[in-house]
Every structure is written in structure tokens, then in C-alpha cells.
Design a protein around this motif. Structure first.
Motif, PDB file in Angstrom:
ATOM      1  N   MET A   1       0.236   9.702   2.525  1.00 20.66           N
ATOM      2  CA  MET A   1       1.298   9.054   3.297  1.00 20.66           C
ATOM      3  C   MET A   1       1.637   7.667   2.738  1.00 20.66           C
ATOM      4  O   MET A   1       2.749   7.214   2.908  1.00 20.66           O
ATOM      5  CB  MET A   1       0.890   8.930   4.769  1.00 20.66           C
ATOM      6  CG  MET A   1       0.944  10.222   5.566  1.00 20.66           C
ATOM      7  SD  MET A   1       2.557  10.995   5.611  1.00 20.66           S
ATOM      8  CE  MET A   1       3.255  10.322   7.073  1.00 20.66           C
ATOM      9  N   ARG A   2       0.672   7.020   2.094  1.00 19.05           N
ATOM     10  CA  ARG A   2       0.954   5.694   1.539  1.00 19.05           C
ATOM     11  C   ARG A   2       2.028   5.783   0.461  1.00 19.05           C
ATOM     12  O   ARG A   2       2.905   4.921   0.379  1.00 19.05           O
ATOM     13  CB  ARG A   2      -0.313   5.038   0.987  1.00 19.05           C
ATOM     14  CG  ARG A   2      -0.053   3.590   0.549  1.00 19.05           C
ATOM     15  CD  ARG A   2      -1.326   2.886   0.089  1.00 19.05           C
ATOM     16  NE  ARG A   2      -1.129   1.461  -0.035  1.00 19.05           N
ATOM     17  CZ  ARG A   2      -0.704   0.861  -1.163  1.00 19.05           C
ATOM     18  NH1 ARG A   2      -0.464   1.566  -2.250  1.00 19.05           N
ATOM     19  NH2 ARG A   2      -0.543  -0.451  -1.184  1.00 19.05           N
ATOM     20  N   GLU A   3       1.965   6.818  -0.358  1.00 16.37           N
ATOM     21  CA  GLU A   3       2.982   6.987  -1.413  1.00 16.37           C
ATOM     22  C   GLU A   3       4.365   7.155  -0.797  1.00 16.37           C
ATOM     23  O   GLU A   3       5.340   6.587  -1.287  1.00 16.37           O
ATOM     24  CB  GLU A   3       2.631   8.177  -2.316  1.00 16.37           C
ATOM     25  CG  GLU A   3       1.457   7.921  -3.226  1.00 16.37           C
ATOM     26  CD  GLU A   3       1.609   6.667  -4.087  1.00 16.37           C
ATOM     27  OE1 GLU A   3       2.683   6.472  -4.686  1.00 16.37           O
ATOM     28  OE2 GLU A   3       0.651   5.876  -4.137  1.00 16.37           O
ATOM     29  N   LYS A   4       4.437   7.922   0.262  1.00 17.94           N
ATOM     30  CA  LYS A   4       5.703   8.112   0.979  1.00 17.94           C
ATOM     31  C   LYS A   4       6.192   6.773   1.543  1.00 17.94           C
ATOM     32  O   LYS A   4       7.377   6.450   1.465  1.00 17.94           O
ATOM     33  CB  LYS A   4       5.497   9.136   2.097  1.00 17.94           C
ATOM     34  CG  LYS A   4       6.743   9.537   2.829  1.00 17.94           C
ATOM     35  CD  LYS A   4       6.411  10.627   3.840  1.00 17.94           C
ATOM     36  CE  LYS A   4       7.645  11.186   4.482  1.00 17.94           C
ATOM     37  NZ  LYS A   4       7.336  12.285   5.408  1.00 17.94           N
ATOM     38  N   ALA A   5       5.255   5.994   2.091  1.00 17.84           N
ATOM     39  CA  ALA A   5       5.603   4.682   2.647  1.00 17.84           C
ATOM     40  C   ALA A   5       6.129   3.752   1.555  1.00 17.84           C
ATOM     41  O   ALA A   5       7.129   3.052   1.755  1.00 17.84           O
ATOM     42  CB  ALA A   5       4.389   4.064   3.336  1.00 17.84           C
ATOM     43  N   LEU A   6       5.488   3.758   0.402  1.00 16.62           N
ATOM     44  CA  LEU A   6       5.935   2.899  -0.704  1.00 16.62           C
ATOM     45  C   LEU A   6       7.316   3.301  -1.201  1.00 16.62           C
ATOM     46  O   LEU A   6       8.134   2.441  -1.543  1.00 16.62           O
ATOM     47  CB  LEU A   6       4.915   2.928  -1.847  1.00 16.62           C
ATOM     48  CG  LEU A   6       3.581   2.238  -1.540  1.00 16.62           C
ATOM     49  CD1 LEU A   6       2.582   2.500  -2.659  1.00 16.62           C
ATOM     50  CD2 LEU A   6       3.770   0.746  -1.317  1.00 16.62           C
ATOM     51  N   LYS A   7       7.600   4.586  -1.215  1.00 17.92           N
ATOM     52  CA  LYS A   7       8.945   5.051  -1.605  1.00 17.92           C
ATOM     53  C   LYS A   7       9.993   4.541  -0.628  1.00 17.92           C
ATOM     54  O   LYS A   7      11.074   4.103  -1.030  1.00 17.92           O
ATOM     55  CB  LYS A   7       8.989   6.579  -1.690  1.00 17.92           C
ATOM     56  CG  LYS A   7       8.331   7.134  -2.927  1.00 17.92           C
ATOM     57  CD  LYS A   7       8.434   8.647  -2.978  1.00 17.92           C
ATOM     58  CE  LYS A   7       7.694   9.168  -4.206  1.00 17.92           C
ATOM     59  NZ  LYS A   7       7.650  10.623  -4.245  1.00 17.92           N
TER      60      LYS A   7
ATOM     61  N   GLU B   1      -6.402   4.225   7.606  1.00 18.11           N
ATOM     62  CA  GLU B   1      -5.151   4.685   7.000  1.00 18.11           C
ATOM     63  C   GLU B   1      -3.971   4.492   7.953  1.00 18.11           C
ATOM     64  O   GLU B   1      -2.920   3.978   7.567  1.00 18.11           O
ATOM     65  CB  GLU B   1      -5.245   6.157   6.583  1.00 18.11           C
ATOM     66  CG  GLU B   1      -3.969   6.648   5.912  1.00 18.11           C
ATOM     67  CD  GLU B   1      -3.978   8.126   5.560  1.00 18.11           C
ATOM     68  OE1 GLU B   1      -3.001   8.568   4.941  1.00 18.11           O
ATOM     69  OE2 GLU B   1      -4.943   8.833   5.916  1.00 18.11           O
ATOM     70  N   LYS B   2      -4.157   4.879   9.189  1.00 18.06           N
ATOM     71  CA  LYS B   2      -3.090   4.749  10.194  1.00 18.06           C
ATOM     72  C   LYS B   2      -2.720   3.282  10.411  1.00 18.06           C
ATOM     73  O   LYS B   2      -1.550   2.910  10.434  1.00 18.06           O
ATOM     74  CB  LYS B   2      -3.528   5.390  11.508  1.00 18.06           C
ATOM     75  CG  LYS B   2      -2.437   5.480  12.546  1.00 18.06           C
ATOM     76  CD  LYS B   2      -2.954   6.133  13.811  1.00 18.06           C
ATOM     77  CE  LYS B   2      -3.200   7.594  13.569  1.00 18.06           C
ATOM     78  NZ  LYS B   2      -3.650   8.320  14.764  1.00 18.06           N
TER      79      LYS B   2
END
Length: 182
Positions: free
Chosen positions: A1-7, A41-42
Motif C-alpha cells: 500500500m505504501r507504493e500506491k500511496a507514493l504514486k 503500516e496503517k
């Protein structure tokens, strides 16, 4: 999910200082999750995404965090993250209820003060101490945009005294000082 957040951050945010702020709050929230034995993570995602809509809403602060909530709902982020992000904008007058909401609400403001302290120090954040931040906290003219009343709510909402919160946040931010440009 972090990668999605960075995008998403790269899609919605251009300002490098705002991106650094998001990284700082991510690190702080992860550290606070560890302190409270919560889901790192959350909590980190809530910190990383909390100002996702700032460049869209900066001229309409009453919409800030509401647009981010809409974006994050469409992207499938957890409701707890979205609610914490929505509540962190004190202009909405929403009272934080969960530990995640309370932590983001109080802690994100302090990163601005710590950053300002680092920027006026020749050795940047490496030489910023809890004592130096406390001293600047008392100087209302220093980092005027930082809402000290919200930071102080950590004492009642989180049962964390200001010196301890500063210590936690400083430690978290120092671990990513290069990414923060500090």
C-alpha cells in the motif's frame, strides 16, 4: 500500500517541502504506532497521506482533508486511515476518537516546529534537542503557523507530555533526515 500511496502523492503533490512534510509525519506516526503497540503500516499510511489534497485545497482550507478522503475512498484505503485524515483538519471541528485519530491530530503539527528548529540550526536536525524544541515552542513568533494548542492536546488525548512527544518525533525524524533534507 505504501507504493500506491507514493504514486498518489506524486500525482497530486508537486511541492518538495510538502512531500518532505508527509515523509516526516509518516515516520512520526510509525514511531507512535510502535510506542502504542499499534499497526505501524496503517499509522504510517495515515501520516504519509494526510495532506494529499493540500495543493488542491490550499485556497479553500475548509475543504482540506475532505477531498483527500474522497480520493482515498476511491483508491480503497482503510476507513480508519481515511477518518483519521479527515479529522486531522481542526477546521472541521471533528473530535478525534480513536488513538490513531488523536495521534495524527496532535503529532502532525509538531513536525513543522521541529523542521523549523532544524532549518535554523547550522548542523540541521542532527543537533536539534528536545530542550531546543521546547524553548522554541514557547516563542510564539517562531514558526507562527504551528498550532501549539493542538500539539498540547497530546497531554490529554494521548496521555503524553510535550517533552516525551518531542522526543518521539525527533527520534523518528532523525532516522530519515536525508530524505527530509535536514
Amino acid at each position: 500500500m505504501r507504493e500506491k500511496a507514493l504514486k498518489l502523492i506524486n500525482q497530486y503533490i508537486n511541492n518538495i517541502n510538502l512531500k518532505r512534510h508527509l515523509l516526516a509525519v509518516e515516520a512520526v506516526m510509525k514511531k507512535l504506532a510502535d510506542y502504542f503497540n499499534e499497526d505501524q503500516e496503517k499509522w504510517a499510511l495515515a501520516g504519509l497521506l494526510h495532506d494529499l489534497d493540500w495543493e488542491i485545497t490550499k485556497n479553500e482550507p475548509h475543504k482540506h482533508s475532505l477531498i483527500a478522503a474522497e480520493i482515498l475512498e476511491k483508491e480503497g484505503f482503510a476507513p480508519e486511515i481515511i477518518e483519521a485524515i479527515k479529522i486531522h483538519n481542526h477546521m472541521h471541528g471533528l473530535e478525534p476518537k480513536t488513538l490513531l485519530e488523536k495521534s495524527l491530530y496532535c503529532a502532525e503539527e509538531l513536525t513543522g516546529l521541529i523542521t523549523a528548529c532544524a532549518l535554523v540550526n547550522p548542523q540541521k536536525i542532527a543537533c536539534v534537542t528536545k530542550e531546543s524544541v521546547l524553548k522554541k515552542f514557547k516563542e510564539k513568533s517562531f514558526a507562527r503557523g504551528v498550532n501549539r494548542e493542538i500539539i498540547l492536546k497530546s497531554e490529554s488525548l494521548l496521555n503524553i507530555k510535550l517533552p516525551k512527544l518531542i522526543e518521539i518525533e525527533l527520534e523518528a525524524m532523525k532516522t530519515i533526515k536525508t530524505e527530509l533534507g535536514l
